[in-house]
Write a protein that holds these residues in place. Structure first.
Motif, PDB file in Angstrom:
ATOM      1  N   PHE A   1       0.845  -1.293  -0.136  1.00  0.00           N
ATOM      2  CA  PHE A   1       0.095   0.018   0.023  1.00  0.00           C
ATOM      3  C   PHE A   1       0.702   1.160   0.077  1.00  0.00           C
ATOM      4  O   PHE A   1       0.513   2.392  -0.556  1.00  0.00           O
ATOM      5  CB  PHE A   1      -1.059  -0.118   1.006  1.00  0.00           C
ATOM      6  CG  PHE A   1      -0.710   0.136   2.696  1.00  0.00           C
ATOM      7  CD1 PHE A   1      -0.133   1.093   3.185  1.00  0.00           C
ATOM      8  CD2 PHE A   1      -0.693  -1.277   3.184  1.00  0.00           C
ATOM      9  CE1 PHE A   1       0.382   1.148   4.297  1.00  0.00           C
ATOM     10  CE2 PHE A   1      -0.381  -1.100   4.652  1.00  0.00           C
ATOM     11  CZ  PHE A   1       0.275  -0.005   5.328  1.00  0.00           C
ATOM     12  N   ILE A   2       2.286   1.383   0.380  1.00  0.00           N
ATOM     13  CA  ILE A   2       3.006   2.394   0.279  1.00  0.00           C
ATOM     14  C   ILE A   2       3.240   2.584  -1.181  1.00  0.00           C
ATOM     15  O   ILE A   2       3.183   3.732  -1.459  1.00  0.00           O
ATOM     16  CB  ILE A   2       4.305   2.079   1.141  1.00  0.00           C
ATOM     17  CG1 ILE A   2       4.036   2.219   2.696  1.00  0.00           C
ATOM     18  CG2 ILE A   2       5.501   3.164   0.936  1.00  0.00           C
ATOM     19  CD1 ILE A   2       3.503   3.404   3.167  1.00  0.00           C
ATOM     20  N   THR A   3       3.593   1.580  -1.760  1.00  0.00           N
ATOM     21  CA  THR A   3       4.138   1.880  -3.250  1.00  0.00           C
ATOM     22  C   THR A   3       2.743   2.168  -4.068  1.00  0.00           C
ATOM     23  O   THR A   3       2.804   3.389  -4.806  1.00  0.00           O
ATOM     24  CB  THR A   3       4.330   0.459  -3.902  1.00  0.00           C
ATOM     25  OG1 THR A   3       5.420  -0.107  -3.223  1.00  0.00           O
ATOM     26  CG2 THR A   3       4.599   0.522  -5.396  1.00  0.00           C
ATOM     27  N   GLU A   4       1.577   1.857  -3.680  1.00  0.00           N
ATOM     28  CA  GLU A   4       0.144   2.386  -4.407  1.00  0.00           C
ATOM     29  C   GLU A   4       0.003   3.633  -3.958  1.00  0.00           C
ATOM     30  O   GLU A   4      -0.186   4.698  -4.799  1.00  0.00           O
ATOM     31  CB  GLU A   4      -0.962   1.684  -3.993  1.00  0.00           C
ATOM     32  CG  GLU A   4      -2.223   2.062  -4.456  1.00  0.00           C
ATOM     33  CD  GLU A   4      -2.314   1.858  -5.927  1.00  0.00           C
ATOM     34  OE1 GLU A   4      -3.274   2.432  -6.563  1.00  0.00           O
ATOM     35  OE2 GLU A   4      -1.958   0.969  -6.313  1.00  0.00           O
ATOM     36  N   ALA A   5       0.554   4.324  -2.696  1.00  0.00           N
ATOM     37  CA  ALA A   5       0.148   5.791  -2.287  1.00  0.00           C
ATOM     38  C   ALA A   5       1.366   6.437  -3.022  1.00  0.00           C
ATOM     39  O   ALA A   5       0.750   7.660  -3.492  1.00  0.00           O
ATOM     40  CB  ALA A   5       0.441   5.656  -0.869  1.00  0.00           C
ATOM     41  N   HIS A   6       2.593   6.141  -3.176  1.00  0.00           N
ATOM     42  CA  HIS A   6       3.515   6.942  -3.752  1.00  0.00           C
ATOM     43  C   HIS A   6       3.332   7.075  -5.272  1.00  0.00           C
ATOM     44  O   HIS A   6       3.064   8.298  -5.650  1.00  0.00           O
ATOM     45  CB  HIS A   6       4.904   5.935  -4.070  1.00  0.00           C
ATOM     46  CG  HIS A   6       5.590   6.033  -2.817  1.00  0.00           C
ATOM     47  ND1 HIS A   6       5.736   7.390  -2.064  1.00  0.00           N
ATOM     48  CD2 HIS A   6       6.208   5.231  -1.870  1.00  0.00           C
ATOM     49  CE1 HIS A   6       6.681   7.062  -1.095  1.00  0.00           C
ATOM     50  NE2 HIS A   6       6.966   5.747  -0.822  1.00  0.00           N
ATOM     51  N   HIS A   7       2.559   5.966  -5.922  1.00  0.00           N
ATOM     52  CA  HIS A   7       2.213   6.106  -7.426  1.00  0.00           C
ATOM     53  C   HIS A   7       1.008   7.196  -7.583  1.00  0.00           C
ATOM     54  O   HIS A   7       0.832   8.125  -8.192  1.00  0.00           O
ATOM     55  CB  HIS A   7       1.845   5.013  -7.984  1.00  0.00           C
ATOM     56  CG  HIS A   7       2.863   3.997  -8.255  1.00  0.00           C
ATOM     57  ND1 HIS A   7       2.748   2.433  -8.554  1.00  0.00           N
ATOM     58  CD2 HIS A   7       4.242   4.126  -8.395  1.00  0.00           C
ATOM     59  CE1 HIS A   7       4.014   1.883  -8.451  1.00  0.00           C
ATOM     60  NE2 HIS A   7       4.677   3.008  -8.487  1.00  0.00           N
ATOM     61  N   ALA A   8      -0.155   7.224  -6.676  1.00  0.00           N
ATOM     62  CA  ALA A   8      -1.243   7.997  -6.578  1.00  0.00           C
ATOM     63  C   ALA A   8      -0.738   9.342  -6.249  1.00  0.00           C
ATOM     64  O   ALA A   8      -1.051  10.369  -7.060  1.00  0.00           O
ATOM     65  CB  ALA A   8      -2.313   7.363  -5.716  1.00  0.00           C
ATOM     66  N   ARG A   9       0.278   9.548  -5.409  1.00  0.00           N
ATOM     67  CA  ARG A   9       0.910  10.923  -4.966  1.00  0.00           C
ATOM     68  C   ARG A   9       1.297  11.497  -6.259  1.00  0.00           C
ATOM     69  O   ARG A   9       1.199  12.800  -6.545  1.00  0.00           O
ATOM     70  CB  ARG A   9       1.644  11.036  -3.942  1.00  0.00           C
ATOM     71  CG  ARG A   9       2.170  12.305  -3.414  1.00  0.00           C
ATOM     72  CD  ARG A   9       2.730  12.146  -2.231  1.00  0.00           C
ATOM     73  NE  ARG A   9       3.431  13.441  -1.668  1.00  0.00           N
ATOM     74  CZ  ARG A   9       4.476  13.980  -1.906  1.00  0.00           C
ATOM     75  NH1 ARG A   9       5.419  13.229  -2.697  1.00  0.00           N
ATOM     76  NH2 ARG A   9       4.999  15.263  -1.699  1.00  0.00           N
ATOM     77  N   GLN A  10       2.195  10.721  -6.806  1.00  0.00           N
ATOM     78  CA  GLN A  10       3.046  11.355  -8.246  1.00  0.00           C
ATOM     79  C   GLN A  10       1.949  11.720  -9.214  1.00  0.00           C
ATOM     80  O   GLN A  10       2.249  12.569  -9.858  1.00  0.00           O
ATOM     81  CB  GLN A  10       3.882  10.215  -8.680  1.00  0.00           C
ATOM     82  CG  GLN A  10       5.102   9.912  -7.886  1.00  0.00           C
ATOM     83  CD  GLN A  10       6.022  11.354  -7.569  1.00  0.00           C
ATOM     84  OE1 GLN A  10       6.030  12.103  -8.754  1.00  0.00           O
ATOM     85  NE2 GLN A  10       6.316  11.534  -6.294  1.00  0.00           N
ATOM     86  N   ALA A  11       0.910  11.204  -9.250  1.00  0.00           N
ATOM     87  CA  ALA A  11      -0.189  11.397 -10.331  1.00  0.00           C
ATOM     88  C   ALA A  11      -1.045  12.524  -9.813  1.00  0.00           C
ATOM     89  O   ALA A  11      -1.725  13.435 -10.635  1.00  0.00           O
ATOM     90  CB  ALA A  11      -1.217  10.344 -10.627  1.00  0.00           C
ATOM     91  N   ARG A  12      -0.886  12.974  -8.505  1.00  0.00           N
ATOM     92  CA  ARG A  12      -1.793  14.239  -8.117  1.00  0.00           C
ATOM     93  C   ARG A  12      -0.998  15.503  -8.017  1.00  0.00           C
ATOM     94  O   ARG A  12      -1.575  16.590  -8.108  1.00  0.00           O
ATOM     95  CB  ARG A  12      -2.113  13.826  -6.611  1.00  0.00           C
ATOM     96  CG  ARG A  12      -3.361  12.927  -6.342  1.00  0.00           C
ATOM     97  CD  ARG A  12      -4.732  13.429  -6.176  1.00  0.00           C
ATOM     98  NE  ARG A  12      -4.983  14.300  -5.411  1.00  0.00           N
ATOM     99  CZ  ARG A  12      -5.241  14.075  -4.224  1.00  0.00           C
ATOM    100  NH1 ARG A  12      -5.650  12.804  -3.512  1.00  0.00           N
ATOM    101  NH2 ARG A  12      -5.592  15.089  -3.084  1.00  0.00           N
ATOM    102  N   ILE A  13       0.411  15.130  -7.918  1.00  0.00           N
ATOM    103  CA  ILE A  13       1.253  16.417  -7.819  1.00  0.00           C
ATOM    104  C   ILE A  13       1.990  16.948  -8.982  1.00  0.00           C
ATOM    105  O   ILE A  13       1.978  16.237  -9.841  1.00  0.00           O
ATOM    106  CB  ILE A  13       2.241  16.600  -6.593  1.00  0.00           C
ATOM    107  CG1 ILE A  13       3.237  15.163  -6.732  1.00  0.00           C
ATOM    108  CG2 ILE A  13       1.382  16.034  -5.081  1.00  0.00           C
ATOM    109  CD1 ILE A  13       4.330  15.049  -5.761  1.00  0.00           C
TER     110      ILE A  13
END
Length: 264
Positions: free
Chosen positions: A252-264
């Motif tokens: 879930f950390i990896t998923e969060a990193h990917h989602a954050r990169q898509a947001r910022i």
């Protein structure tokens, strides 16, 4: 957080006002200790499963150092709703006789506003990590479920967490899944310290502490609507889910990193 944690039991003495949020109709009530609480009803839409999620998530959050209103068990007497004029509320009260859950009412608290209240990257990362662990879908910009009280951020309303327990379909597999809903988390853009938080929180949430929190679930909340042979097996399933999820937190950390990169 003291161990083992102690959850007080109060008797509800007065129904003050409903909080018409969603379909669960929580209410502000007064108890026999003269304090006001936000009462979560066992007779509401998601039943005791929402109360179990609220209890486990709230006490895990407290263990991790978050500010969470005191959680208490709240007894609702069978005679309590007889004078309630609103039929919908009266039905809810009758369906909720017995043991419910309540949180200390934070008087004059204001709803967290992401445009006004900007937590540190560390705190944002801690909350995002925690919500990924408990699969909490209710921390979005539309519904942050955070309050500002005495200039401090408080976490509330975790009844939508652990959504896997509404079906109990292969919980071991569910525990190993990334949390794709993190893409909508209100604090995700600020969560730049997830890896450091992961190491810290994994060390804090030992199997012993997880089992101590899970042991707080009242037996009567575990007696029905689940594919388990006993209360002990049902309770253990929650501990197994959390321990497995923590062991595989990198998913879930990896998923969060990917989602954050898509947001910022």
């Amino acid at each position: 957080m003291a161990y083992p944690p102690e959850i007080r039991t109060v008797q509800v003495t007065r129904y003050v006002t409903p909080l018409r949020e969603g379909g669960s109709l929580p209410a502000i009530v007064e108890a026999d200790d003269a304090f006001m609480y936000v009462l979560k009803f066992r007779g509401a839409g998601q039943g005791v499963k929402a109360l179990i999620a609220e209890l486990i998530a709230g006490e895990l959050a407290r263990l991790l150092g978050f500010r969470v209103p005191e959680i208490v068990f709240a007894e609702l007497d069978e005679s309590f709703g007889r004078t309630e004029p609103d039929e919908e509320i009266q039905d809810l009260l009758r369906a909720s006789e017995g043991l419910n859950l309540a949180l200390h009412y934070l008087s004059r608290a204001i709803t967290f506003d992401a445009l006004v209240n900007v937590p540190s990257a560390r705190l944002a990362s801690q909350i995002v990590w925690f919500d990924c662990l408990i699969t909490n879908v209710d921390r979005t910009a539309r519904n942050t479920n955070m309050l500002m009280w005495n200039r401090e951020l408080w976490l509330i309303d975790h009844g939508a967490a652990f959504y896997f327990h509404h079906a109990w379909q292969n919980p071991a597999e569910q525990a190993r899944r990334p949390f794709v809903q993190v893409k909508d988390h209100v604090l995700l853009p600020l969560a730049s310290e997830l890896d450091a938080v992961d190491a810290e929180f994994r060390a804090l949430l030992t199997p012993d502490k997880i089992r101590t929190v899970v042991a707080l679930i009242p037996d009567q909340w575990l007696l029905g609507d689940a594919p388990f042979a006993s209360v002990a097996e049902h309770r253990q399933a929650y501990a197994d889910f959390l321990e497995t999820r923590i062991a595989h937190s990198q998913l879930f950390i990896t998923e969060a990193h990917h989602a954050r990169q898509a947001r910022i």
